[in-house]
Scaffold this motif. Structure first.
Motif, PDB file in Angstrom:
ATOM      1  N   GLU A 175       1.094  -1.113   0.046  1.00 12.55           N
ATOM      2  CA  GLU A 175      -0.022   0.275   0.340  1.00 12.55           C
ATOM      3  C   GLU A 175       0.653   1.299   0.172  1.00 12.55           C
ATOM      4  O   GLU A 175       1.701   1.105   0.633  1.00 12.55           O
ATOM      5  CB  GLU A 175      -0.701   0.095   1.503  1.00 12.55           C
ATOM      6  CG  GLU A 175      -1.989   1.190   1.123  1.00 12.55           C
ATOM      7  CD  GLU A 175      -2.865   0.834   2.280  1.00 12.55           C
ATOM      8  OE1 GLU A 175      -2.882   2.260   2.929  1.00 12.55           O
ATOM      9  OE2 GLU A 175      -2.895  -0.008   3.255  1.00 12.55           O
ATOM     10  N   LYS A 176       0.184   2.145  -0.539  1.00 16.50           N
ATOM     11  CA  LYS A 176       0.897   3.213  -1.234  1.00 16.50           C
ATOM     12  C   LYS A 176       1.105   4.219   0.510  1.00 16.50           C
ATOM     13  O   LYS A 176       0.082   4.221   0.811  1.00 16.50           O
ATOM     14  CB  LYS A 176       0.734   4.685  -2.177  1.00 16.50           C
ATOM     15  CG  LYS A 176       1.268   3.886  -3.710  1.00 16.50           C
ATOM     16  CD  LYS A 176       0.491   4.315  -4.367  1.00 16.50           C
ATOM     17  CE  LYS A 176       1.470   4.639  -5.771  1.00 16.50           C
ATOM     18  NZ  LYS A 176       2.578   4.623  -6.053  1.00 16.50           N
ATOM     19  N   ASP A 214       1.250   7.838   2.397  1.00 13.99           N
ATOM     20  CA  ASP A 214       0.496   9.202   1.970  1.00 13.99           C
ATOM     21  C   ASP A 214       2.084  10.341   2.005  1.00 13.99           C
ATOM     22  O   ASP A 214       2.914   9.979   1.988  1.00 13.99           O
ATOM     23  CB  ASP A 214      -0.074   9.514   3.722  1.00 13.99           C
ATOM     24  CG  ASP A 214       0.098  11.260   3.300  1.00 13.99           C
ATOM     25  OD1 ASP A 214      -1.745  11.919   2.715  1.00 13.99           O
ATOM     26  OD2 ASP A 214       0.483  12.318   3.548  1.00 13.99           O
ATOM     27  N   TYR A 215       1.633  10.927   0.748  1.00 13.87           N
ATOM     28  CA  TYR A 215       2.756  11.664  -0.400  1.00 13.87           C
ATOM     29  C   TYR A 215       3.599  13.047   1.113  1.00 13.87           C
ATOM     30  O   TYR A 215       4.826  12.981   0.966  1.00 13.87           O
ATOM     31  CB  TYR A 215       2.375  11.852  -0.708  1.00 13.87           C
ATOM     32  CG  TYR A 215       1.872  11.537  -2.753  1.00 13.87           C
ATOM     33  CD1 TYR A 215       3.216  10.331  -2.641  1.00 13.87           C
ATOM     34  CD2 TYR A 215       1.765  11.907  -3.695  1.00 13.87           C
ATOM     35  CE1 TYR A 215       2.779   9.561  -3.876  1.00 13.87           C
ATOM     36  CE2 TYR A 215       0.886  11.127  -4.402  1.00 13.87           C
ATOM     37  CZ  TYR A 215       2.091   9.874  -4.617  1.00 13.87           C
ATOM     38  OH  TYR A 215       1.904   9.048  -5.551  1.00 13.87           O
ATOM     39  N   GLU A 227      10.083   7.016  -4.001  1.00 16.62           N
ATOM     40  CA  GLU A 227       9.262   7.508  -2.920  1.00 16.62           C
ATOM     41  C   GLU A 227       9.154   8.701  -3.288  1.00 16.62           C
ATOM     42  O   GLU A 227       7.967   9.490  -3.389  1.00 16.62           O
ATOM     43  CB  GLU A 227       9.142   6.524  -1.864  1.00 16.62           C
ATOM     44  CG  GLU A 227       7.566   6.540  -0.952  1.00 16.62           C
ATOM     45  CD  GLU A 227       7.327   6.086   0.018  1.00 16.62           C
ATOM     46  OE1 GLU A 227       6.539   5.173   0.179  1.00 16.62           O
ATOM     47  OE2 GLU A 227       8.614   6.087   0.888  1.00 16.62           O
ATOM     48  N   TYR A 275      -5.350  15.027  -5.430  1.00 17.90           N
ATOM     49  CA  TYR A 275      -4.525  13.646  -4.637  1.00 17.90           C
ATOM     50  C   TYR A 275      -5.365  14.328  -2.716  1.00 17.90           C
ATOM     51  O   TYR A 275      -5.222  13.710  -2.382  1.00 17.90           O
ATOM     52  CB  TYR A 275      -3.177  13.996  -4.552  1.00 17.90           C
ATOM     53  CG  TYR A 275      -2.108  13.495  -3.733  1.00 17.90           C
ATOM     54  CD1 TYR A 275      -2.288  11.849  -3.581  1.00 17.90           C
ATOM     55  CD2 TYR A 275      -2.011  13.266  -1.725  1.00 17.90           C
ATOM     56  CE1 TYR A 275      -1.808  11.183  -1.764  1.00 17.90           C
ATOM     57  CE2 TYR A 275      -1.793  13.316  -0.661  1.00 17.90           C
ATOM     58  CZ  TYR A 275      -1.071  11.776  -1.388  1.00 17.90           C
ATOM     59  OH  TYR A 275      -0.778  10.626  -0.350  1.00 17.90           O
ATOM     60  N   HIS A 304      -5.053   8.379  -3.423  1.00 15.67           N
ATOM     61  CA  HIS A 304      -3.944   7.664  -4.292  1.00 15.67           C
ATOM     62  C   HIS A 304      -4.572   6.855  -5.584  1.00 15.67           C
ATOM     63  O   HIS A 304      -5.604   5.957  -5.941  1.00 15.67           O
ATOM     64  CB  HIS A 304      -3.063   6.670  -3.600  1.00 15.67           C
ATOM     65  CG  HIS A 304      -2.100   6.744  -2.727  1.00 15.67           C
ATOM     66  ND1 HIS A 304      -1.499   7.825  -3.280  1.00 15.67           N
ATOM     67  CD2 HIS A 304      -1.842   6.411  -1.701  1.00 15.67           C
ATOM     68  CE1 HIS A 304      -0.064   8.181  -2.808  1.00 15.67           C
ATOM     69  NE2 HIS A 304      -0.813   7.721  -1.301  1.00 15.67           N
ATOM     70  N   ASN A 305      -7.237   7.458  -4.759  1.00 15.42           N
ATOM     71  CA  ASN A 305      -7.805   6.518  -6.018  1.00 15.42           C
ATOM     72  C   ASN A 305      -8.169   7.496  -6.505  1.00 15.42           C
ATOM     73  O   ASN A 305      -9.639   7.979  -6.817  1.00 15.42           O
ATOM     74  CB  ASN A 305      -8.630   6.830  -4.705  1.00 15.42           C
ATOM     75  CG  ASN A 305     -10.035   6.190  -5.709  1.00 15.42           C
ATOM     76  OD1 ASN A 305     -10.193   4.853  -6.526  1.00 15.42           O
ATOM     77  ND2 ASN A 305     -11.130   6.629  -5.275  1.00 15.42           N
ATOM     78  N   GLY A 320      -3.779   4.737  -8.878  1.00 19.15           N
ATOM     79  CA  GLY A 320      -3.527   6.268  -8.146  1.00 19.15           C
ATOM     80  C   GLY A 320      -2.519   7.133  -9.446  1.00 19.15           C
ATOM     81  O   GLY A 320      -3.183   6.408 -11.010  1.00 19.15           O
ATOM     82  N   SER A 346       0.141   4.200 -12.156  1.00 10.73           N
ATOM     83  CA  SER A 346      -1.015   2.939 -12.150  1.00 10.73           C
ATOM     84  C   SER A 346       0.478   1.989 -13.133  1.00 10.73           C
ATOM     85  O   SER A 346       0.205   0.633 -13.311  1.00 10.73           O
ATOM     86  CB  SER A 346      -1.822   2.999 -13.133  1.00 10.73           C
ATOM     87  OG  SER A 346      -1.927   3.515 -13.759  1.00 10.73           O
TER      88      SER A 346
END
Length: 388
Positions: A2-3, A5-6, A49, A66, A71-72, A85, A88
């Motif tokens: 899972e990504k 949070d930026y 990342e 964002y 990320h959806n 995201g 993708s």
């Protein structure tokens, strides 16, 4: 996996300014740069990342999307759709990352020590054409179902006479004497972190590795010409006014080759003559006559896709809201469909004939025509809700 949070990746708050984002990214990029961590796969992943996080958060449009959807994010700038995201297809390439990192330091790839030299084979940066922006008007019916549009759009396209090179017949070139065909030159600089090599675009050939000896007479050496492009693209259901759809590669062609820019489609929602949009719901204000409100009956109302008949219960009060399930608009996030809300209003006639006046006079003294306390509370509570 899972990504993350930026904002967490860069160690900044969600209100961080552009300068704060840049400083945080520089710090992370220097710390995890492959030259400082040779063979360390974990450091390389953190380097990637951080670059991906900065690429999104440093772009106001991407950052806004964002912040709204996380990320959806689908592949065309809309949430959902299985896009997985912003990246993708495995994230940014290392070439893009080094180009981005180098730009922060005034170079191209920002290599340390031998790494910058080792990157010499991939220092040529792909040129990209400019984006085009158009507005597309949509009706509520088109928005409810999604629609395919085919438009003629004036754009800069690759010159057909020189194949986009800008050189006569696409062949009148010679190798650049400054960079000897590499498209770049290397600058070396001593810093507190050690020797830093930055690979910059060759100023003589602008990174192309070759120079034109005779220009194409049709495009005057630009490599592009203006024509009308026929572009077909799909607009998903549920879009809203001023939402922007990105159609990749349908913008202007780049001078002297490269990749096309993008087509930015701005949604303009046409006003419906009867319905008012409220998010994914639509609202219809229904005006009843007094007899129908008192006696009940059925009325026909407009919907997005046509018309529907609704039942009016006897004694229906002004301010009552009827709901037609699923008659609204679909969510772009895939969370179902809104409803049609029918606001009931009752028309009180402003002019009466003598017989009508007599009828109302006879009714005035009837106890059933006088509102009781419970009726007052119901109506006034709805009014308070509206004004609150």
């Amino acid at each position: 996996m899972e990504k993350r949070d930026y904002y967490e990746v860069l160690g900044v708050s969600k209100t961080a300014s552009a300068d704060e984002l840049k400083k945080a990214y520089r710090k992370m990029a220097i710390k995890y740069h492959p030259d400082k961590n040779p063979g360390d796969k974990e450091a390389e992943e953190k380097f990637k990342e951080a670059a991906e996080a900065y690429d999104v958060l440093s772009n106001p449009d991407k950052r806004a999307k964002y912040d709204q959807w996380g990320h959806n994010m689908g592949p065309q700038g809309f949430p959902g759709g299985g896009g997985g995201g912003f990246y993708s297809s495995g994230g940014m390439s290392m070439e893009d990352i080094f180009a981005q990192f180098g730009d922060l330091f005034g170079g191209r790839y920002g290599g340390f020590g031998g790494f910058g030299g080792a990157a010499g084979a991939r220092t040529r940066r792909t040129r990209k054409g400019s984006d085009l922006r158009i507005k597309v008007k949509l009706t509520l019916e088109e928005i409810s179902k999604g629609v395919s549009k085919t438009l003629k759009i004036p754009a800069m396209v690759k010159c057909s006479h020189c194949d986009g090179t800008g050189a006569k017949d696409g062949k009148a070139f010679k190798t650049c004497n400054t960079c000897h065909g590499s498209g770049s030159v290397v600058h070396t600089q001593n810093t507190i972190l050690g020797t830093m090599q930055s690979t910059v675009t060759c100023p003589e050939c602008n990174g192309e590795g070759k120079v034109i000896t005779e220009k194409c007479t049709f495009c005057n050496g630009e490599g592009v010409e203006r024509k009308e492009n026929v572009v077909t693209f799909n607009i998903p259901a549920g879009v809203s006014d001023e939402m922007v759809l990105t159609v990749k590669g349908k913008g202007n062609a780049a001078r002297h080759g490269g990749v096309n820019g993008d087509l930015l489609v701005v949604i303009e929602e046409e006003k419906h003559p009867d319905l008012i949009r409220d998010g994914n719901d639509v609202i219809y204000n229904l005006m009843l006559d007094i007899p129908t409100a008192a006696l009940g009956g059925s009325v026909e109302i407009p919907t997005i896709s046509g018309r529907a008949r609704v039942k009016i219960e006897p004694g229906t009060q002004p301010g009552k809201v009827l709901r037609l399930r699923g008659k609204g608009l679909p969510s772009t996030e895939g969370y179902g469909t809104g409803d049609e809300l029918i606001n009931i209003m009752v028309y009180v006639p402003e002019k009466l004939s003598d017989s009508e006046r007599a009828t109302f006079e006879n009714l005035r003294s009837s106890s059933n025509m006088q509102p009781d306390e419970s009726a007052k509370k119901r109506v006034f509570s709805k009014l308070r809700h509206i004004f609150d």
